[in-house]
Write an enzyme that holds these catalytic residues in place. Structure first.
Site, PDB file in Angstrom:
ATOM      1  N   LYS A 193      66.521  37.690  30.971  1.00 45.13           N
ATOM      2  CA  LYS A 193      66.942  38.614  29.903  1.00 45.13           C
ATOM      3  C   LYS A 193      68.378  38.333  29.452  1.00 45.13           C
ATOM      4  CE  LYS A 193      66.230  42.598  31.955  1.00 45.13           C
ATOM      5  NZ  LYS A 193      65.674  42.214  33.275  1.00 45.13           N
TER       6      LYS A 193
ATOM      7  N   ARG B 270      64.168  51.501  31.750  1.00 49.86           N
ATOM      8  CA  ARG B 270      63.620  50.915  32.974  1.00 49.86           C
ATOM      9  C   ARG B 270      62.664  51.875  33.666  1.00 49.86           C
ATOM     10  NH1 ARG B 270      67.961  47.086  34.187  1.00 49.86           N
ATOM     11  NH2 ARG B 270      67.461  45.854  35.990  1.00 49.86           N
TER      12      ARG B 270
ATOM     13  N   ARG C  62      71.242  32.271  41.511  1.00 48.74           N
ATOM     14  CA  ARG C  62      71.976  32.576  40.276  1.00 48.74           C
ATOM     15  C   ARG C  62      73.466  32.753  40.546  1.00 48.74           C
ATOM     16  NH1 ARG C  62      70.140  37.550  36.475  1.00 48.74           N
ATOM     17  NH2 ARG C  62      70.822  38.911  38.159  1.00 48.74           N
TER      18      ARG C  62
ATOM     19  N   ARG D 279      76.388  37.470  42.511  1.00 51.73           N
ATOM     20  CA  ARG D 279      76.378  38.932  42.463  1.00 51.73           C
ATOM     21  C   ARG D 279      75.903  39.521  43.793  1.00 51.73           C
ATOM     22  NH1 ARG D 279      73.298  40.713  37.074  1.00 51.73           N
ATOM     23  NH2 ARG D 279      72.330  42.104  38.562  1.00 51.73           N
TER      24      ARG D 279
ATOM     25  N   ARG E  80      64.891  45.026  44.518  1.00 50.35           N
ATOM     26  CA  ARG E  80      64.919  45.158  43.051  1.00 50.35           C
ATOM     27  C   ARG E  80      63.561  44.809  42.447  1.00 50.35           C
ATOM     28  NH1 ARG E  80      69.496  41.349  41.848  1.00 50.35           N
ATOM     29  NH2 ARG E  80      68.976  41.581  39.661  1.00 50.35           N
TER      30      ARG E  80
HETATM   31  P1  ADP Z   1      68.763  42.668  36.574  1.00 53.63           P
HETATM   32  O1  ADP Z   1      68.010  42.795  35.281  1.00 53.63           O
HETATM   33  O2  ADP Z   1      69.157  41.289  36.886  1.00 53.63           O
HETATM   34  O3  ADP Z   1      68.128  43.410  37.711  1.00 53.63           O
HETATM   35  P2  ADP Z   1      70.868  44.385  35.539  1.00 53.63           P
HETATM   36  O4  ADP Z   1      72.207  43.795  35.382  1.00 53.63           O
HETATM   37  O5  ADP Z   1      70.087  44.716  34.326  1.00 53.63           O
HETATM   38  O6  ADP Z   1      70.124  43.401  36.502  1.00 53.63           O
HETATM   39  O7  ADP Z   1      70.974  45.737  36.419  1.00 53.63           O
HETATM   40  C1  ADP Z   1      71.642  45.772  37.641  1.00 53.63           C
HETATM   41  C2  ADP Z   1      71.489  47.131  38.294  1.00 53.63           C
HETATM   42  O8  ADP Z   1      72.025  48.171  37.449  1.00 53.63           O
HETATM   43  C3  ADP Z   1      70.050  47.592  38.579  1.00 53.63           C
HETATM   44  O9  ADP Z   1      69.551  47.064  39.783  1.00 53.63           O
HETATM   45  C4  ADP Z   1      70.246  49.116  38.629  1.00 53.63           C
HETATM   46  O10 ADP Z   1      70.816  49.519  39.843  1.00 53.63           O
HETATM   47  C5  ADP Z   1      71.268  49.363  37.546  1.00 53.63           C
HETATM   48  N1  ADP Z   1      70.626  49.629  36.229  1.00 53.63           N
HETATM   49  C6  ADP Z   1      70.699  48.837  35.123  1.00 53.63           C
HETATM   50  N2  ADP Z   1      69.986  49.347  34.103  1.00 53.63           N
HETATM   51  C7  ADP Z   1      69.450  50.508  34.553  1.00 53.63           C
HETATM   52  C8  ADP Z   1      68.592  51.495  33.991  1.00 53.63           C
HETATM   53  N3  ADP Z   1      68.130  51.407  32.723  1.00 53.63           N
HETATM   54  N4  ADP Z   1      68.225  52.561  34.768  1.00 53.63           N
HETATM   55  C9  ADP Z   1      68.665  52.678  36.020  1.00 53.63           C
HETATM   56  N5  ADP Z   1      69.453  51.764  36.625  1.00 53.63           N
HETATM   57  C10 ADP Z   1      69.845  50.689  35.911  1.00 53.63           C
END
Ligand code: ADP
Ligand code: ZN
Length: 217
Positions: A13, A88, A122, A151, A162
């Site tokens: 993404k 999400r 990554r 990260r 996750r």
């Molecule tokens: P990835 O898509 O690689 O898992 P992101 O950078 O999008 O990582 O998100 C990292 C973290 O931020 C998630 O694991 C969660 O803890 C939090 N997060 C991000 N977006 C949301 C969301 N829409 N709702 C709840 N938690 C979120």
């Protein structure tokens, strides 16, 4: 044009998001980036969300929705936006639907075995946001000069969590948007450039369609 980008963690993404917003002139809203920035700066929000990110769990809907609503209400979002990492959960999607018009949901699809391997290898640039993979980029420094980081939530155990959270809470959104008829699946396998070719085609077609609908001639 308003777009939602869906896909498992590691589906690519972030890499596609960067290209999409540059090419189509949209505002990029990544909830993950917003949270990480706030944690780094130890703001009130940062302190509230830190533990969730560390464990690879979702931040509660109420808090996340507020963050996104605040951002979408800013003037620059008038020109169109792309949400990356939001919604999400079904709860978040329902609220978004009430408040905003979505033109397209792009779903990047990748095999689960592949995303796990991608995440663990990554590396990201904390300065400019570029994403690398140790298998294809052996340097420890970004092209912008900043040192790359692994990260904390890309470590193996958190990655597993996750992915489980994704399957339980986010995957149902695919069916939700299928019912709404606004989702397009994009094969996320292959190189960033391969996937970008496919993405650009779908987005270009949607933009032309929207123009044809709104243009008076
Ligand atoms: P990835 O898509 O690689 O898992 P992101 O950078 O999008 O990582 O998100 C990292 C973290 O931020 C998630 O694991 C969660 O803890 C939090 N997060 C991000 N977006 C949301 C969301 N829409 N709702 C709840 N938690 C979120
Ligand atoms: Zn950089």
């Amino acid at each position: 044009m308003n777009i939602v980008l869906l896909g498992a963690p590691g589906a690519g993404k972030g890499s596609q998001a960067k290209k999409i917003v540059e090419h189509f002139g949209l505002v990029h809203i990544s909830t993950g980036d917003i949270f990480r920035k706030n944690i780094k700066e130890q703001t009130e929000l940062g302190k509230q969300v830190e533990a969730y990110l560390e464990r690879g769990e979702l931040v509660p809907d109420a808090l996340t929705v507020q963050v996104v609503q605040d951002r979408l209400s800013q003037a620059d979002c008038q020109k169109g936006w792309m949400l990356d990492g939001f919604p999400r959960t079904l709860g978040q999607a329902g609220i978004l639907d009430q408040k905003q018009r979505i033109d397209l949901v792009l779903n990047l699809t990748v095999d689960f075995g592949v995303v796990e391997a991608r995440l663990v290898s990554r590396r990201v640039c904390p300065a400019c946001g570029l994403v690398y993979n140790t298998q294809t980029y052996a340097e420890s420094v970004c092209v912008c000069g900043e040192r790359l980081v692994h990260r904390a939530d890309d470590q193996s155990e958190t990655v597993k969590n996750r992915l489980a959270v994704y399957q339980a809470q986010t995957e149902p959104l695919i069916e939700y948007y299928e019912k709404a008829g606004c989702i397009k699946n994009i094969d996320g396998m292959g190189s960033v450039e391969d996937v970008w070719e496919r993405t650009r085609e779908v987005l270009g077609a949607t933009r032309n369609f929207l123009r044809a609908m709104t243009c008076g001639c």
